[in-house]
Design a protein around this motif. Structure first.
Motif: not given
Length: 269
Positions: A2-13, A204-211, A252-258
């Motif tokens: 799921r983590f890799l899938a999240s990074v892939e979806a956010k990066a678009g690659a 902020t990351l993860a839609d503003g939830r991770f500060v 995980a979402e914050a790291l994927a965003d980063l």
């Protein structure tokens, strides 16, 4: 996963993941988890150094030499963070690969191990044309130019915060207040946590939830901390409740965003 899938979806690659596993415990006991784990702490530390300086260092070298054009992000947790550190520490200050970045989550790494490496990184950054102003680049590129390692340390982590101190009589880098460059927390309501446009110390990351907020130095502000080659982020319990609470949903979402942001910056998107 799921983590890799999240990074892939956010990066678009496409994103490829490589998991490096190793056996840390040298013995099994019928005792409860905590005391049983502590009995093997010295063997596991030695194993992490051997694995890092051995096979894992060869993996890092291969990626650096054969795939310098790729964006490579390496993550290590606990003694895996120690293994990662010992795999990358030699030559880290001379590394010029823009797409390489290293993350250590609740790492079992102490001040004495880290001192010489961080001093070399600071010296390399101070000698760079970006630091002297001879080269003009964007603020985002300037920060990425020299930062190599990010440490995220849960402040409620008793295994590292207490156990490591007792076992090795040294302070883990994530608990060294002089090294802490940022504070992190998770907010339940993103809008209430979003910084004002004038606040350059908070992101902020993860839609503003991770500060993530950089530590300010009296008379200098937060810029010196933002420009450190090693970011040491002190996470509140909301970020990571204990030693093994890593890559939970928001973290995980914050790291994927980063990671996705890093990839887009590198790709010029």
């Amino acid at each position: 996963d799921r983590f890799l899938a999240s990074v892939e979806a956010k990066a678009g690659a496409p994103v490829r993941g490589l998991y490096v596993g190793w056996r840390g415990d040298s013995i099994d006991t019928p005792l409860a988890w905590e005391p049983s784990d502590f009995l093997t702490v010295w063997d596991r530390k030695n194993a992490s150094i051997a694995v890092g300086e051995g096979g894992l260092a060869q993996v890092v070298t291969m990626l650096r030499e054969q795939h310098p054009e790729r964006a490579v992000y390496m993550i290590g947790h606990s003694f895996g963070g120690s293994a990662l550190f010992h795999a990358i520490k030699d030559g880290l200050a001379q590394e010029q690969l823009h797409g390489f970045e290293y993350f250590m989550l609740n790492p079992a790494v102490a001040e004495r191990e880290f001192d010489a490496v961080e001093q070399a990184l600071v010296a390399a950054w101070a000698a760079s044309p970006v630091f002297s102003g001879a080269v003009s680049i964007t603020a985002a590129d300037a920060l990425r130019q020299h930062r190599k390692v990010t440490v995220l340390q849960a402040q409620g982590d008793k295994a590292v915060g207490w156990g490591y101190r007792i076992a090795f009589r040294d302070t883990p880098i994530g608990f060294d207040r002089q090294r802490q460059t940022h504070r992190a927390k998770v907010c339940n309501t993103g809008d209430a946590c979003r910084p004002s446009p004038a606040d350059t110390c908070t992101a902020t990351l993860a839609d503003g939830r991770f500060v993530l907020r950089a530590v300010s130095i009296p008379g200098q502000g937060c810029v010196p901390m933002q420009q450190r080659p090693v970011w040491v982020i002190a996470g509140e319990d909301s970020v990571s409740a204990n030693h093994n609470d890593i890559l939970n949903s928001i973290q995980a979402e914050a790291l994927a965003d980063l990671l996705a942001q890093r990839w887009r910056q590198r790709a010029g998107r």
